[in-house]
Design an enzyme around this catalytic site. Structure first.
Site, PDB file in Angstrom:
ATOM      1  N   ASP A 104       0.862  -1.173   0.000  1.00 23.44           N
ATOM      2  CA  ASP A 104       0.000   0.000   0.000  1.00 23.44           C
ATOM      3  C   ASP A 104       0.909   1.237   0.000  1.00 23.44           C
ATOM      4  O   ASP A 104       1.403   1.656  -1.043  1.00 23.44           O
ATOM      5  CB  ASP A 104      -0.881  -0.105   1.254  1.00 23.44           C
ATOM      6  CG  ASP A 104      -1.994   0.915   1.311  1.00 23.44           C
ATOM      7  OD1 ASP A 104      -1.778   2.051   0.883  1.00 23.44           O
ATOM      8  OD2 ASP A 104      -3.081   0.603   1.818  1.00 23.44           O
ATOM      9  N   VAL A 154      -9.835  -3.470   0.732  1.00 26.85           N
ATOM     10  CA  VAL A 154     -10.137  -4.842   0.317  1.00 26.85           C
ATOM     11  C   VAL A 154      -9.936  -5.844   1.458  1.00 26.85           C
ATOM     12  O   VAL A 154      -9.188  -5.585   2.402  1.00 26.85           O
ATOM     13  CB  VAL A 154      -9.266  -5.273  -0.888  1.00 26.85           C
ATOM     14  CG1 VAL A 154      -9.635  -4.507  -2.132  1.00 26.85           C
ATOM     15  CG2 VAL A 154      -7.772  -5.129  -0.580  1.00 26.85           C
ATOM     16  N   ASP A 160      -7.569  -8.756   6.068  1.00 25.85           N
ATOM     17  CA  ASP A 160      -8.665  -8.575   7.034  1.00 25.85           C
ATOM     18  C   ASP A 160      -9.231  -7.166   7.057  1.00 25.85           C
ATOM     19  O   ASP A 160      -8.607  -6.205   6.596  1.00 25.85           O
ATOM     20  CB  ASP A 160      -8.145  -8.865   8.440  1.00 25.85           C
ATOM     21  CG  ASP A 160      -7.201  -7.755   8.938  1.00 25.85           C
ATOM     22  OD1 ASP A 160      -6.225  -7.442   8.220  1.00 25.85           O
ATOM     23  OD2 ASP A 160      -7.448  -7.190  10.014  1.00 25.85           O
ATOM     24  N   ARG A 166     -10.558 -12.773   6.642  1.00 22.39           N
ATOM     25  CA  ARG A 166      -9.313 -13.297   6.056  1.00 22.39           C
ATOM     26  C   ARG A 166      -9.593 -14.600   5.308  1.00 22.39           C
ATOM     27  O   ARG A 166      -8.840 -14.989   4.419  1.00 22.39           O
ATOM     28  CB  ARG A 166      -8.273 -13.576   7.153  1.00 22.39           C
ATOM     29  CG  ARG A 166      -7.706 -12.333   7.823  1.00 22.39           C
ATOM     30  CD  ARG A 166      -6.492 -12.737   8.662  1.00 22.39           C
ATOM     31  NE  ARG A 166      -6.115 -11.723   9.647  1.00 22.39           N
ATOM     32  CZ  ARG A 166      -5.245 -10.735   9.414  1.00 22.39           C
ATOM     33  NH1 ARG A 166      -4.691 -10.602   8.235  1.00 22.39           N
ATOM     34  NH2 ARG A 166      -4.937  -9.880  10.376  1.00 22.39           N
TER      35      ARG A 166
HETATM   36  C1  PRP Z   1      -0.983  -4.814   6.160  1.00 20.13           C
HETATM   37  C2  PRP Z   1      -0.613  -5.722   5.017  1.00 20.13           C
HETATM   38  C3  PRP Z   1       0.787  -5.301   4.667  1.00 20.13           C
HETATM   39  C4  PRP Z   1       0.808  -3.825   5.013  1.00 20.13           C
HETATM   40  C5  PRP Z   1       0.804  -3.008   3.759  1.00 20.13           C
HETATM   41  O1  PRP Z   1      -0.451  -5.351   7.334  1.00 20.13           O
HETATM   42  O2  PRP Z   1      -0.669  -7.071   5.404  1.00 20.13           O
HETATM   43  O3  PRP Z   1       1.747  -5.981   5.444  1.00 20.13           O
HETATM   44  O4  PRP Z   1      -0.348  -3.583   5.820  1.00 20.13           O
HETATM   45  O5  PRP Z   1       0.751  -1.636   4.034  1.00 20.13           O
HETATM   46  P1  PRP Z   1       1.883  -0.569   3.727  1.00 20.13           P
HETATM   47  O6  PRP Z   1       2.400  -0.843   2.336  1.00 20.13           O
HETATM   48  O7  PRP Z   1       1.121   0.737   3.809  1.00 20.13           O
HETATM   49  O8  PRP Z   1       2.929  -0.677   4.760  1.00 20.13           O
HETATM   50  P2  PRP Z   1      -1.088  -5.234   8.808  1.00 20.13           P
HETATM   51  O9  PRP Z   1      -0.197  -4.439   9.684  1.00 20.13           O
HETATM   52  O10 PRP Z   1      -2.525  -4.785   8.682  1.00 20.13           O
HETATM   53  O11 PRP Z   1      -1.003  -6.696   9.367  1.00 20.13           O
HETATM   54  P3  PRP Z   1      -1.697  -8.096   8.932  1.00 20.13           P
HETATM   55  O12 PRP Z   1      -0.887  -8.637   7.788  1.00 20.13           O
HETATM   56  O13 PRP Z   1      -1.571  -8.906  10.162  1.00 20.13           O
HETATM   57  O14 PRP Z   1      -3.144  -7.853   8.535  1.00 20.13           O
END
Ligand code: PRP
Length: 191
Positions: A104, A154, A160, A166
């Protein structure tokens, strides 16, 4: 506690399976001369992609996990990337593939790549199922990307919304309800 919402399919399970198979072929070709590929999954979101990806790889793989957190239960990134759980094994001199569910802003992947490169792997590449290039704040791109998507919230296939959804076999777009609890003509799911 989340606002009521509905989920609209964005990428089908079949489209994901086809793409994962393609990507596995490219990964296998890239690492054709390696004795062992260490797959590093970023918990928690990558667990579904890893399960599907490793079963498409006809080569010697080991699986390890790194837990990082940047979002908590928020929909907006805090930009603070924390290592919550380190790898069990060593990666020095090894071929490594980091598996991520979504890129992201890019803060998570760039932090993880820096963190792992410091351990001197022989080669380190990355794969992300989804990429939201319009959200990027850090100049990074995974070596392999499954699908580029617009700036939509999404869920599914490991991703999630406040730890829910998930387990959906497809990627869905979250549409939050209005004050009447409705999304268009539909009554949104209570949560
Ligand atoms: C989410 C996703 C990526 C990250 C991407 O992780 O799984 O690791 O955000 O975002 P960024 O490019 O803005 O850094 P999250 O911390 O929500 O953990 P999860 O994987 O446990 O859902």
């Amino acid at each position: 506690m989340t606002r009521p919402y509905v989920i609209v399919e964005l990428i089908s399970a079949k489209a994901i399976a086809t793409r994962v198979e393609e990507l596995a072929g490219e990964i296998q070709a890239t690492f054709r001369n390696t004795d062992k590929l260490i797959i590093v999954g970023l918990l928690r979101g990558s667990f579904v992609l890893i399960a599907d990806l490793v079963r498409e790889l006809d080569m010697n793989v080991e699986v390890d996990f790194l837990e990082v957190s940047s979002y908590g239960n928020e929909m907006v990134s805090s930009h603070e990337v924390r290592i919550l759980k380190d790898l069990r094994g060593e990666i020095e001199g090894e071929d490594v593939l980091v598996v991520e569910d979504i890129v992201d802003t890019g803060y998570t992947l760039s932090h993880v790549v820096r963190f792992l490169q410091a351990r001197n792997p022989r080669r380190l590449e990355t794969i992300a199922l989804l990429d939201k290039p319009s959200r990027r704040e850090v100049d990074i791109c995974a070596t392999w990307t499954g699908f580029e998507i617009p700036d939509e919230f999404v869920v599914g296939y490991g991703i999630d919304y406040a730890q829910r959804n998930r387990n959906l076999p497809y990627i869905g777009r979250v549409r939050l309800a209005d004050a009447d609890g409705k999304v268009g003509n539909e009554v949104a799911e209570e949560s």
